[in-house]
Write a protein that holds these residues in place. Structure first.
Motif, PDB file in Angstrom:
ATOM      1  N   UNK A  62      18.674 -32.118  13.111  1.00  0.00           N
ATOM      2  CA  UNK A  62      19.019 -31.300  14.270  1.00  0.00           C
ATOM      3  C   UNK A  62      19.487 -32.149  15.445  1.00  0.00           C
ATOM      4  N   UNK A  63      19.042 -33.396  15.508  1.00  0.00           N
ATOM      5  CA  UNK A  63      19.491 -34.299  16.570  1.00  0.00           C
ATOM      6  C   UNK A  63      20.600 -35.239  16.086  1.00  0.00           C
ATOM      7  N   UNK A  64      20.441 -35.793  14.896  1.00  0.00           N
ATOM      8  CA  UNK A  64      21.413 -36.776  14.416  1.00  0.00           C
ATOM      9  C   UNK A  64      22.725 -36.126  13.986  1.00  0.00           C
ATOM     10  N   UNK A  65      22.687 -34.885  13.483  1.00  0.00           N
ATOM     11  CA  UNK A  65      23.911 -34.203  13.095  1.00  0.00           C
ATOM     12  C   UNK A  65      24.852 -33.965  14.256  1.00  0.00           C
ATOM     13  N   UNK A  66      24.398 -33.335  15.349  1.00  0.00           N
ATOM     14  CA  UNK A  66      25.277 -33.188  16.523  1.00  0.00           C
ATOM     15  C   UNK A  66      25.697 -34.531  17.121  1.00  0.00           C
ATOM     16  N   UNK A  67      24.824 -35.529  17.049  1.00  0.00           N
ATOM     17  CA  UNK A  67      25.198 -36.851  17.552  1.00  0.00           C
ATOM     18  C   UNK A  67      26.356 -37.430  16.743  1.00  0.00           C
ATOM     19  N   UNK A  68      26.302 -37.278  15.416  1.00  0.00           N
ATOM     20  CA  UNK A  68      27.386 -37.764  14.571  1.00  0.00           C
ATOM     21  C   UNK A  68      28.696 -37.035  14.868  1.00  0.00           C
ATOM     22  N   UNK A  69      28.655 -35.708  14.886  1.00  0.00           N
ATOM     23  CA  UNK A  69      29.889 -34.952  15.112  1.00  0.00           C
ATOM     24  C   UNK A  69      30.439 -35.177  16.514  1.00  0.00           C
ATOM     25  N   UNK A  70      29.578 -35.302  17.512  1.00  0.00           N
ATOM     26  CA  UNK A  70      30.024 -35.525  18.889  1.00  0.00           C
ATOM     27  C   UNK A  70      30.716 -36.886  19.020  1.00  0.00           C
ATOM     28  N   UNK A  71      30.076 -37.929  18.475  1.00  0.00           N
ATOM     29  CA  UNK A  71      30.646 -39.271  18.589  1.00  0.00           C
ATOM     30  C   UNK A  71      31.932 -39.385  17.782  1.00  0.00           C
ATOM     31  N   UNK A  72      31.938 -38.856  16.570  1.00  0.00           N
ATOM     32  CA  UNK A  72      33.133 -38.962  15.737  1.00  0.00           C
ATOM     33  C   UNK A  72      34.308 -38.170  16.335  1.00  0.00           C
ATOM     34  N   UNK A  73      34.009 -36.978  16.853  1.00  0.00           N
ATOM     35  CA  UNK A  73      35.077 -36.166  17.441  1.00  0.00           C
ATOM     36  C   UNK A  73      35.646 -36.826  18.691  1.00  0.00           C
ATOM     37  N   UNK A  74      34.782 -37.319  19.569  1.00  0.00           N
ATOM     38  CA  UNK A  74      35.259 -37.937  20.797  1.00  0.00           C
ATOM     39  C   UNK A  74      35.803 -39.342  20.568  1.00  0.00           C
TER      40      UNK A  74
END
Length: 463
Positions: free
Chosen positions: A366-378
């Motif tokens: 729940x924390x690492x998934x959004x962190x991955x998508x946020x960093x990769x997208x940006x």
């Protein structure tokens, strides 16, 4: 792979859940909407998914790993916001630094997981020797073992399963290589389990009938590799068919219109996959999975990611149409409505894992998934747009609202973790729901222009 729940959650589960979100933003030309959408998605998953897991299945979290994930997430969000606000754009070099930040986090997690794994093995060997010599246990070894986060009681119970026994449960030397070939295919491909159907009520049976076509489609496309099931989920005929049809399904998504170009690609794929499928069929047995059966995980992973990508895109389009019908702005839709379509699959997967006893893994994802998508997208989307020359860095009034509430959600998660000794209790879930409701109310009031957002007012000079 003998990974801890936290390590599996921040690597395999996080990447699998969030890759579709990241890929869905590659076609967006407005960086401000990507920024707003990814932060709103992070707010939704961290608060709603984490809140549901804590409320329905309270669980104990690993201490140091949880703090590290939250701090890295806050560092990534603050860094991206600083780069975007100071220059009104994110350069290619800054994109590389953003991606490098996640690479550092991933390396730290993997190295620590390996060190804990080796340390736990040493402690187990030491305790077994002390028991063998009838010596009292050392309080130091006991405290170290209790503080270790690699093996919980549920993990130790799962590790007692003899995977070799489940692999060879049906193996008999005298059996023919293709014994019960069609029967095994029908048993594996059927969308409804007979025993579950027999023990279910009328409402559950109706739901099973509605979901049967989707389940059949998923079983036809995605191989099953489960070390705890009979033959590890191996079905000789079905897996050989999947070697051919799953790559066709993958490439077919890139060609929505059947053309000569797709026909050529399909022919090249068939020239490769059909001989491989024939070789696997000829050299394998129905009652024993081959040594390379674990390689089917790649097909299953790719098929799952693409199915999630299709579902999230369709749900996003539906929700966007609903928002436009009600006259809502594109920024408000990106910060509130669109993220529900892409995050619903993630929330369901995390809740199902928590229901089966993997609460720590669900919280970590729940924390690492959004962190991955946020960093990769940006990191990738601005660089991709710079390469194409279509970068649009205009700012909107909702990205700062999402940024502020994202920092609030992460900092509050860090605070309750320290206060409750990293135990996700039911009150934490209720608190997360309240925070997310405040975020929705604030965005709605900003959309109706009843209150001011965190964005700066544009100055109009009168000459």
């Amino acid at each position: 792979m003998h990974m801890s729940e936290h390590l599996a959650g921040v690597t395999l589960l996080a990447v699998g859940n969030s890759t579709s979100d990241f890929l869905g933003q590659m076609q967006s030309t407005h960086i401000d909407q990507v920024f707003t959408y990814m932060m709103a998605n992070a707010i939704l998953v961290t608060l709603i998914s984490g809140g549901l897991v804590c409320y329905l299945w309270p669980t104990q979290l690993p201490k140091y790993e949880t703090v590290r994930t939250l701090l890295f997430f806050m560092l990534g969000a603050v860094s991206v916001e600083y780069m975007y606000t100071t220059d009104s754009s994110i350069s290619v070099i800054e994109c590389s630094l953003i991606i490098f930040l996640y690479v550092v986090y991933l390396i730290i997690e993997i190295i620590e997981g390996y060190i804990e794994k080796v340390a736990d093995r040493g402690i187990v060997i030491l305790e077994s020797r002390m028991q063998y010599s009838h010596a009292p246990r050392s309080t130091r070894s006991t405290s170290i073992r209790r503080s270790s986060t690699s093996f919980s009681s549920k993990e130790k119970e799962r590790n007692t399963i003899n995977t070799q026994a489940t692999r060879m449960v049906d193996y008999r030397v005298a059996n023919p290589k293709n014994e019960l070939l069609l029967e095994g295919f029908v048993e594996t491909i059927q969308p409804i389990e007979e025993e579950y159907w027999r023990n279910s009520g009328y409402a559950v049976r109706v739901a099973l009938l509605i979901l049967a076509p989707l389940v059949f489609f998923c079983k036809l496309l995605m191989p099953i590799v489960n070390l705890e099931s009979r033959r590890h989920g191996w079905s000789k005929l079905l897996n050989c068919i999947q070697i051919v049809i799953t790559p066709l399904f993958v490439t077919g998504l890139f060609f929505f219109v059947v053309s000569m170009r797709f026909s050529l690609v399909m022919c090249f794929q068939l020239l490769i996959t059909v001989p491989v499928a024939v070789a696997v069929f000829k050299n394998s047995r129905t009652d024993l999975p081959p040594p390379y059966h674990f390689g089917f995980v790649i097909l299953s992973y790719v098929g799952s990611i693409l199915l999630l990508y299709i579902c999230t895109n369709e749900m996003n389009e539906i929700l966007n149409v609903v928002g436009l019908v009600f006259g809502l702005s594109a920024e408000f839709i990106a910060s509130t409505i669109s993220c529900w379509g892409s995050s619903m699959c993630t929330i369901v997967i995390n809740c199902v894992l928590a229901q089966h006893g993997y609460g720590a893994m669900a919280i970590a994802a729940s924390y690492a998934g959004p962190y991955f998508s946020f960093i990769m997208a940006m990191g990738f989307v601005p660089a991709y747009r710079h390469i194409l020359g279509t970068y649009d860095g205009s700012a909107n009034g909702f990205y700062l609202v999402a940024y502020v509430f994202l920092i609030i959600s992460l900092s509050s998660s860090l605070i309750w973790s320290l206060l409750f000794n990293f135990y996700g209790r039911r009150s934490v879930g209720i608190y997360n729901f309240i925070i997310y409701m405040l975020y929705i109310i604030y965005c709605a009031l900003c959309e109706m222009e009843l209150i001011h957002s965190y964005a700066l007012d544009s100055e109009i000079k009168i000459v």
